[in-house]
Design an enzyme around this catalytic site. Structure first.
Site, PDB file in Angstrom:
ATOM      1  N   GLN A 175     -64.427 -18.729  35.089  1.00  0.00           N
ATOM      2  CA  GLN A 175     -64.448 -17.396  34.485  1.00  0.00           C
ATOM      3  C   GLN A 175     -63.024 -16.832  34.402  1.00  0.00           C
ATOM      4  OE1 GLN A 175     -66.807 -18.078  37.066  1.00  0.00           O
ATOM      5  NE2 GLN A 175     -68.277 -18.521  35.435  1.00  0.00           N
ATOM      6  N   TYR A 222     -84.098 -21.894  39.338  1.00  0.00           N
ATOM      7  CA  TYR A 222     -84.416 -21.267  40.622  1.00  0.00           C
ATOM      8  C   TYR A 222     -85.493 -22.054  41.369  1.00  0.00           C
ATOM      9  CZ  TYR A 222     -81.535 -17.223  39.540  1.00  0.00           C
ATOM     10  OH  TYR A 222     -80.471 -16.403  39.256  1.00  0.00           O
ATOM     11  N   GLU A 277     -80.906 -11.202  34.686  1.00  0.00           N
ATOM     12  CA  GLU A 277     -80.274 -12.151  33.772  1.00  0.00           C
ATOM     13  C   GLU A 277     -80.950 -12.148  32.412  1.00  0.00           C
ATOM     14  OE1 GLU A 277     -80.402 -15.663  36.224  1.00  0.00           O
ATOM     15  OE2 GLU A 277     -79.199 -14.627  37.730  1.00  0.00           O
ATOM     16  N   GLY A 326     -55.314 -10.582  39.372  1.00  0.00           N
ATOM     17  CA  GLY A 326     -56.271  -9.481  39.249  1.00  0.00           C
ATOM     18  C   GLY A 326     -55.823  -8.422  38.261  1.00  0.00           C
ATOM     19  N   TYR A 361     -65.436 -10.391  31.630  1.00  0.00           N
ATOM     20  CA  TYR A 361     -64.865 -11.735  31.613  1.00  0.00           C
ATOM     21  C   TYR A 361     -65.728 -12.659  30.766  1.00  0.00           C
ATOM     22  CZ  TYR A 361     -68.436 -12.341  35.280  1.00  0.00           C
ATOM     23  OH  TYR A 361     -69.609 -12.350  35.983  1.00  0.00           O
ATOM     24  N   THR A 393     -55.516  -8.820  35.155  1.00  0.00           N
ATOM     25  CA  THR A 393     -56.056  -9.036  33.803  1.00  0.00           C
ATOM     26  C   THR A 393     -57.105  -8.013  33.379  1.00  0.00           C
ATOM     27  OG1 THR A 393     -57.454 -10.805  34.714  1.00  0.00           O
ATOM     28  CG2 THR A 393     -55.416 -11.459  33.613  1.00  0.00           C
ATOM     29  N   PRO A 394     -58.161  -7.740  34.171  1.00  0.00           N
ATOM     30  CA  PRO A 394     -59.113  -6.725  33.695  1.00  0.00           C
ATOM     31  C   PRO A 394     -58.502  -5.340  33.675  1.00  0.00           C
ATOM     32  CG  PRO A 394     -59.655  -7.384  35.932  1.00  0.00           C
ATOM     33  CD  PRO A 394     -58.597  -8.328  35.450  1.00  0.00           C
TER      34      PRO A 394
END
Length: 404
Positions: free
Chosen positions: A208, A98, A140, A280, A192, A282-283
């Site tokens: 991803q 950052y 994070e 889309g 993911y 997949t999830p």
């Protein structure tokens, strides 16, 4: 959050900065990659950089964050920040990066805006940047800790391909198991992983992919759509590499699971709608499998849009898991239905065409291209579904766009 003095300055300069932010981010990436070519090689998506979409993403996220601070000074856009933080964690972004971004971004601002960047203006936008950066760093850190690693550590793990299934002409499913034989990390349906591959020029590019099977098995699976070049856009480097070169027995570098599009713990007695388009799906398949295994008893409406039945990846799973639900119904919309698979619905998704109305109190989960999700979201809101009960996943550099 933002000091009163800085808020006034940001409010006054937001139109100027917003008008120039495309030029600012273009110059920023030029500076960043000149100083750190390894970031383009091993972290940033080169296809998105070539298409310019990554520049738009950075510009959009900063502008959206600044506008939110000005319009809602006592609130923080946690949905947007959380979505970005999950993406960063899946890439292994470290806190010190950052500072690198800050240095080159603010140098680019000065280059583009020149004398308009007074000390007061610089201080105000510096405050905006670090409010956003420090919030992301904190989120994070919690995500890394949840996976048992510290921010900045190597988060990658070797996984062996133990199976490959050709779902459609352009979608292949890769079944994976930890190469070291240790247990696979837990995940939540809808999350993911990042996959890092070494390309012919030595670059280690990352993408991803949603986990397309439900939790509970030692084997994980991802279903990858081959991205074909079209309309001047380049072919997908990683997807084409996986399709052409990766087979059973090969080893991939894979991140821990991340992503905030997951079934809510309070979903057990709530009517659900799972809507997807294209890859889309997949999830949604992972969520649907989890619901089938848990015996979810409330209504579950499954909606999927695709070009044709042949292009509909994981269609058999869609049908099988829906049929296992006590009160499940699947509705597929195809632009080009064929005689072998007569479609019950054609064209774009239209919730008014469903045989039953969207149930009161429905909670919706969406994944697909942004225009699709915006259209379905608008239809749901028009049918009385609360905006807070509509959740969606956005992949690619425009993930900040779907904030609500």
């Amino acid at each position: 959050m933002l000091s009163e003095q800085s808020a006034a300055t940001v409010r006054a300069t937001l139109p100027v900065v917003g008008a120039a932010i495309g030029d600012i981010t273009e110059r920023f990436y030029e500076r960043l990659f000149e100083a750190h070519p390894e970031l383009l090689r091993d972290l940033f998506n080169r296809g998105n950089q070539a298409a310019g979409t990554q520049r738009q993403a950075l510009a959009g996220s900063i502008a959206a964050f600044a506008a939110h601070l000005v319009e809602h000074p006592d609130e923080r856009p946690d949905v947007m920040l959380g979505r970005i933080a999950h993406k960063h964690a899946s890439l292994g972004v470290a806190p010190d990066q950052y500072g690198t971004v800050h240095r080159h971004l603010f140098a680019a601002i000065v280059e583009v805006l020149g004398d308009a960047v007074t000390p007061e203006v610089a201080a105000a936008w510096d405050e905006v940047y670090w409010l956003m950066a420090n919030a992301l760093i904190a989120i994070e850190a919690r995500l890394y800790a949840g996976q048992g690693v510290a921010a900045g550590e190597d988060t990658w793990r070797a996984w062996q391909v133990v199976g490959r299934v050709e779902e459609t002409e352009d979608v292949a499913t890769f079944r994976l198991r930890p190469a070291d034989g240790a247990p696979a990390p837990d995940f939540r349906a809808g999350q993911y992983v990042s996959v890092q591959v070494r390309l012919d020029d030595g670059a280690r590019q990352i993408r991803q992919y949603s986990l397309s099977g439900g939790p509970g098995s030692e084997v994980r699976q991802i279903s990858v759509k081959r991205v074909r070049g079209a309309a001047g856009a380049p072919e997908g480097e990683v997807s084409n590499h996986l399709h052409a070169r990766v087979h059973e027995g090969d080893v991939l570098r894979v991140s821990a699971p991340y992503g905030d599009l997951v079934l809510d713990d309070t979903d057990a007695d709530v009517p659900l709608l799972l809507a997807s388009a294209g890859i889309g799906v997949t999830p949604m398949i992972a969520m649907l499998e989890q619901l089938a295994v848990s015996g979810h008893r409330a209504p579950v409406t499954v909606v999927h849009a695709d070009r044709s039945p042949a292009a509909h990846a994981l269609r058999a799973d869609h049908e099988t898991y829906t049929d296992k639900l006590p009160d499940g119904a699947a509705h597929f919309f195809y632009e080009r239905p064929d005689a072998g698979h007569p479609a019950e619905l054609t064209g774009r998704v239209d919730l008014a065409a469903l045989p039953t109305a969207v149930a009161a109190g429905t909670r919706a989960y969406l994944c697909g291209p942004l225009p699709f999700m915006r259209a379905v979201r608008a239809q749901l809101i028009g049918r009385g579904v609360a905006a807070a009960d509509i959740h969606y996943e956005v992949f690619g550099p425009d993930l900040w766009l779907a904030q609500g």
